[in-house]
Design a protein around this motif. Sequence first.
Motif, short mmCIF file in Angstrom:
data_model
loop_
_atom_site.label_atom_id
_atom_site.label_comp_id
_atom_site.label_asym_id
_atom_site.label_seq_id
_atom_site.Cartn_x
_atom_site.Cartn_y
_atom_site.Cartn_z
N UNK A 1 90.72 77.90 45.90
CA UNK A 1 90.17 76.58 46.24
C UNK A 1 90.54 76.16 47.65
N UNK B 1 83.84 63.69 53.91
CA UNK B 1 82.90 63.02 53.00
C UNK B 1 82.76 61.54 53.37
N UNK C 1 82.17 81.75 42.88
CA UNK C 1 81.80 81.32 41.53
C UNK C 1 81.29 82.51 40.72
N UNK D 1 81.24 79.94 48.55
CA UNK D 1 81.51 79.27 47.27
C UNK D 1 80.69 79.92 46.15
N UNK E 1 86.36 70.51 43.54
CA UNK E 1 86.09 71.72 44.30
C UNK E 1 84.78 71.55 45.07
N UNK E 2 83.82 70.86 44.46
CA UNK E 2 82.59 70.58 45.19
C UNK E 2 82.86 69.76 46.45
N UNK E 3 83.65 68.70 46.29
CA UNK E 3 83.95 67.85 47.45
C UNK E 3 84.74 68.63 48.48
N UNK E 4 85.75 69.37 48.01
CA UNK E 4 86.71 69.99 48.90
C UNK E 4 86.12 71.13 49.69
N UNK E 5 85.39 71.99 48.99
CA UNK E 5 85.01 73.20 49.70
C UNK E 5 83.59 73.17 50.18
N UNK F 1 79.75 78.34 54.38
CA UNK F 1 80.71 78.09 53.32
C UNK F 1 80.03 78.10 51.96
N UNK G 1 86.25 80.93 41.13
CA UNK G 1 86.20 79.47 41.10
C UNK G 1 85.48 79.05 39.82
N UNK H 1 90.78 75.86 51.62
CA UNK H 1 89.77 75.99 52.68
C UNK H 1 90.03 77.21 53.56
N UNK I 1 89.01 80.35 51.85
CA UNK I 1 87.55 80.47 51.79
C UNK I 1 86.99 80.89 53.15
N UNK J 1 88.76 67.20 53.73
CA UNK J 1 87.52 67.16 52.97
C UNK J 1 87.13 65.73 52.62
N UNK J 2 88.11 64.93 52.20
CA UNK J 2 87.79 63.57 51.79
C UNK J 2 87.37 62.72 52.99
#
Lengths: 549, 362
Positions: free
Chosen positions: B190, B96, B356, B352, A249-253, B348, B361, B192, B195, B92-93
């Motif tokens: 979760x 990153x 939380x 999040x 979830x950290x990576x994704x959001x 964002x 989350x 996107x 969110x 997302x990946x």
Amino acid sequence: MIVANATVAIARWITRRGRRGRSLFPAVGTASILWLFALAVTAVVLLPIVYLIVRALEAGVTAWALLVQARTWQILGRTLWLALAVTMASALVAIPLAWLTTRTDLPLRQAWVVLLSLPLAIPSYVGAYLVVAALGPRGILQEWLEKLWGITRLPEIYGFPGTLLVLTLLSYPYIFLSVRAMLLQLDPALEEASRSLGRGPWATFRRVILPQLRPALASGGLLVALYTLRDFGAVSIMRYTTFTRAIYIQYQSAFNRSDAALLSLVLVAITLVLLALELQTRGRVQYYRTGAGVARRPPQVRLGRWRWPALLFCSAVVGIALILPAGVLLYWLARGLQAGEQLLPLWRATRNSILVSGIAAVVAVVAALPGVILSARRPSWLSRLLEQLTYIGFALPGIAIALALVFFGIQYARPLYQTLPMLILAYVVLFLPEAVGSVRASLLQVQPSLEEAARSLGRRPLQVFTSITLPLVRPGIAAGAGLVFLTAMKELPATLILGPAGFKTLATSVWSAVSEAFFARAAAPALLLVLASSLPMAFLTLREQERHP
Amino acid sequence: MRIQIITRRWTLTLGLGLALLLTACVVPVVTTPASSSPQPTVTEVRPTPATAATSQKLVLYSGRSENLVGPIVAQFQEATGIQVEARWGSTAELAATLLEEGERSPADVFFAQDPGGLGAVAKMMTVLPEDILNRVDPRFRDPQGRWVGLSGRARVIVYNTERVNPSELPADIWDFTDPKWKGRIGWAPTNASFQTMVTAMRVVWGEEKTRQWLEGILANEPRTYENNSAIVAAVGAGEVDVGFANHYYLYRFLREQGEGFPARNYFLPGGGPGSLVMVAGAGVLESSTNKETAFKFLRFMLSPVAQQYFATQTFEYPLVEGVSTHPDLPPLGELHAIQIDLADLADLEGTIRLLREVGALP
């Protein structure tokens, strides 16, 4: 056995003598070569940890605050509880299966071995999807029950029970294959002694066989536990929040690599604890035979009337772990074809999958050997540490390891970045422990006296290794290679990020379809993934049967 | 342990092929297709044409699925002769990965599924030429001009047609806090897009009211799903009666399972944050040595041909004037969508944190 033979052949080729009868490595001692190799392998495996530490040092206050929150520890507790439960359940499923397929006259043994190892190749999110589609509150089973008896809703599968079910079905082969390799090598003399002293078969199994299986159980169980820790697919679809899910979830959001790295290091810490526990179970026992005479194959247990319950048990496991998912996939496929879905040719993806997974399996076994030999034959704190450290990244989510290799690859290995060798390296880093565990368990059963005899007759250490040791640890090498192959077949994050551009595997084809709800389109590659995995597994098993009729 | 000669010969071949493979840092590998009996691997190594005209090659990192945009990328290749090397992954990946690669990234274009992914790497992107930016409404692009929307996606309520009458659906997403929806809602905290919608709530309603909404929904015991697809599947199966999703997922289910699939979209008419229209978009990396070609790619994606493709094939909203929406969809102009700049939805992190705090989350 391909892999085992390939390894033997390569090793022989390396160690063959030149024309003047000298070894290829005259000046350097064998041990120092092994040490160098083992150190190099460990260094590569430690790269992800270095990367995580680099990133975690950048983590903000929020991440540290998150770490000390009570809820974080709750999630951690739930994760460990899940890992324990899955490991126990897998052992309960796997031990009887391993025994049945090695020691009894169970009909169609080879076929069962292949079928029983295949669930490992099913990606966990696919397995979870299929279980939900089949057994969910409004799934296929419920549809039928409604037609028959008007049942409109089944009990909840989401949460702990569903997660436990899916992960057990997908990961019991870790224990199954490692215990099997061990059973194939066990000397029956101890059992016979126990029987002759009046112990029944059950007591003999419990008091004599089971203790000898400890290294295999510990290494297989460790893999299951770590696999549970690292899994993201099944837990997210089954809605059971584990630590890895929190990391994703950290990576994704939040696109927050630093906080994610800090959380990942917690998983590394847990891994270290589990490794220490596993080391405790090893103790100072010896697992090889020391008696006079020659080791024989144990006699087959005749099942007689027990054949039917045994067959029923095997069928039940294969049914739930393999036939049920395949059935749902066929259902999706049929439904899609009816709606006019085209069947896409998947030759390339199939070929790519088999090729890279096969190479990764060979390389992983070769990379595992030096460390394993050192820790078994030259036990010291350092050799043991090197071997244990290979496991350190196994509980990490795949994305963390993939990003670590991006980090190092782009800076220090630019020509290799996003090429096949880089991808294979990623697979080896990801799956090395699977090879290490299996080979180690096998090697512990080999008597050092055999090697010593060969040495005293003038053979060089490397020749002894290739002519005596390697053939004896074949079952372990085959099991390790099989595990690496099956898990590499379904690997996703590293394949997407580190593969060559446009490089498709069956796993990526399944994912890109499922992620956009094209279930029918996902069915064909998913079925092929299982089929393609079965070929090498069948080959490994058949070769083994030739050796141990 | 005698090894048969034959076995030895081909394992050696295999080993040699392997060694070749590992030493070659070249990608194209041709092998005999897998058959039931393993055969020796034949490895052909072709040198990569390092001297080929690099301007005619484009490296694309796509967070959008190949199943959706692969065909239109192929059309671009055919139309221009530019070879696209695509890397398909999740937004997302890949974001990153881009951040990890930094200035050395081989990527020219990043095509993302959502504004969040674009925002995460915006600092690595170059300012786009005016003619590209001006093709879309300012709402649908980065105010600093570093990325541009290529297709629109609306937030909707997906409802089960057998269990819900559209007349009982409210005008505003706020009303789902009403206890009558207890146990009937599906959501994906979760996800996107979800969110982004919560970020819109924080912009429009403020922090406090958004928290109340989240707590109100949680009090109604929603069922949590992994993503939009799972929500639509669950609504169709009757696991839940309504779900918060994006509008285009439904059409894939209708296509695969026929019109009998018992779920439909409901566009909230009240103009609140639940009626948000978001984009999938793309930008060009500052580090790209190939920017002109990359701009060509974006121009093509904003051309009538590509926009038509998004409208008819992926059921999304075209963002360019003069391209008509899919007949099954209410046109963008008729939606009572909230007027909000996507660039205002950058926080964002705050979303999040809020998710939380309320426990949506982990």
